[in-house]
Design an enzyme around this catalytic site. Sequence first.
Site, PDB file in Angstrom:
ATOM      1  CB  SER A   1      -2.185  -7.790   9.952  1.00  0.00           C
ATOM      2  OG  SER A   1      -2.652  -7.560   8.649  1.00  0.00           O
TER       3      SER A   1
HETATM    4  N1  LIG Z   1      -1.824  -4.404  -0.044  1.00  0.00           N
HETATM    5  C1  LIG Z   1      -1.591  -5.490   0.855  1.00  0.00           C
HETATM    6  C2  LIG Z   1      -0.934  -4.992   2.120  1.00  0.00           C
HETATM    7  C3  LIG Z   1      -0.507  -6.142   3.009  1.00  0.00           C
HETATM    8  C4  LIG Z   1       0.396  -5.642   4.121  1.00  0.00           C
HETATM    9  O1  LIG Z   1       0.993  -4.549   4.030  1.00  0.00           O
HETATM   10  N2  LIG Z   1       0.552  -6.445   5.165  1.00  0.00           N
HETATM   11  C5  LIG Z   1       1.433  -6.097   6.251  1.00  0.00           C
HETATM   12  C6  LIG Z   1       0.768  -6.385   7.583  1.00  0.00           C
HETATM   13  S1  LIG Z   1      -0.663  -5.359   7.822  1.00  0.00           S
HETATM   14  C7  LIG Z   1       2.690  -6.953   6.132  1.00  0.00           C
HETATM   15  O2  LIG Z   1       2.599  -8.132   5.899  1.00  0.00           O
HETATM   16  N3  LIG Z   1       3.880  -6.332   6.313  1.00  0.00           N
HETATM   17  C8  LIG Z   1       5.123  -7.036   6.263  1.00  0.00           C
HETATM   18  C9  LIG Z   1       6.100  -6.421   5.293  1.00  0.00           C
HETATM   19  O3  LIG Z   1       5.714  -5.476   4.584  1.00  0.00           O
HETATM   20  O4  LIG Z   1       7.218  -6.886   5.225  1.00  0.00           O
HETATM   21  C10 LIG Z   1      -2.915  -6.214   1.150  1.00  0.00           C
HETATM   22  O5  LIG Z   1      -3.960  -5.549   1.094  1.00  0.00           O
HETATM   23  O6  LIG Z   1      -2.912  -7.426   1.408  1.00  0.00           O
END
Ligand SMILES: N[C@@H](CCC(=O)N[C@@H](CS)C(=O)NCC(=O)O)C(=O)O
Length: 208
Positions: A9
């Site tokens: 990620s």
């Molecule tokens: N704005 C958040 C974005 C976090 C994010 O989108 N993480 C993704 C992985 S890169 C995630 O956990 N996706 C799982 C989901 O949305 O269910 C940050 O900067 O921490």
Amino acid sequence: MKLYHFPHSPNSRRVLAVAFHLGIELELETIALPTGAHMQPDFVKLNPNHKIPTLVDGDFVLWESTAIMHYLVSKKPGTSLWSDEPRVQADIYRWLYWNIAHWSPACGIFVYEYVVKQFRNLGGPDPEELTKGEELFHRFAQVLEDHLKRRQWLVGDHVTLADYATGSFLDMAEPAHIPVAGYGEINRWYGNIMNLDAWKKSAPANFL
Ligand SMILES: N[C@@H](CCC(=O)N[C@@H](CS)C(=O)NCC(=O)O)C(=O)O
């Protein structure tokens, strides 16, 4: 401090790289996104957005990678990743917010269409989404490309939070088909990031 993360990620990796840069040791727990571990009730209690990265420091739970990076920096006053100078701070904030508002969402379209959908068996990339991604990506990539001319780093003459945050999605350029190949300045700058020890240490053990 414990960091819930997933090694591939980009949002996790920027936090991990900053921790390595600052010499902060984190206990790591992998949340395997492909198996849906982020949807487990115990994790959702920590982060109702069911997203990684998520940091736990005693009874304090923090989500959002940019907020976590700032929290880590607050543990190491005087670090060169941040600044005491208001205009330098504002400049770093500019790129951090630009990254959240424009750059990461543009790159994120490609990551979702080419990588996440494959993980989750959601079918092939949606051409309409890719067209939207191309428009957004090229619009903002040109801004970054122009800014980086004659610069090694986004702000000042050394790496800051802005570089780790903004650079992190480029790790996915190949598997996600992010159309960055024609941007010489961006690729040169990302090469600087790739040469940093903290960036190397934060790399996932295997390629996608
Ligand atoms: N704005 C958040 C974005 C976090 C994010 O989108 N993480 C993704 C992985 S890169 C995630 O956990 N996706 C799982 C989901 O949305 O269910 C940050 O900067 O921490």
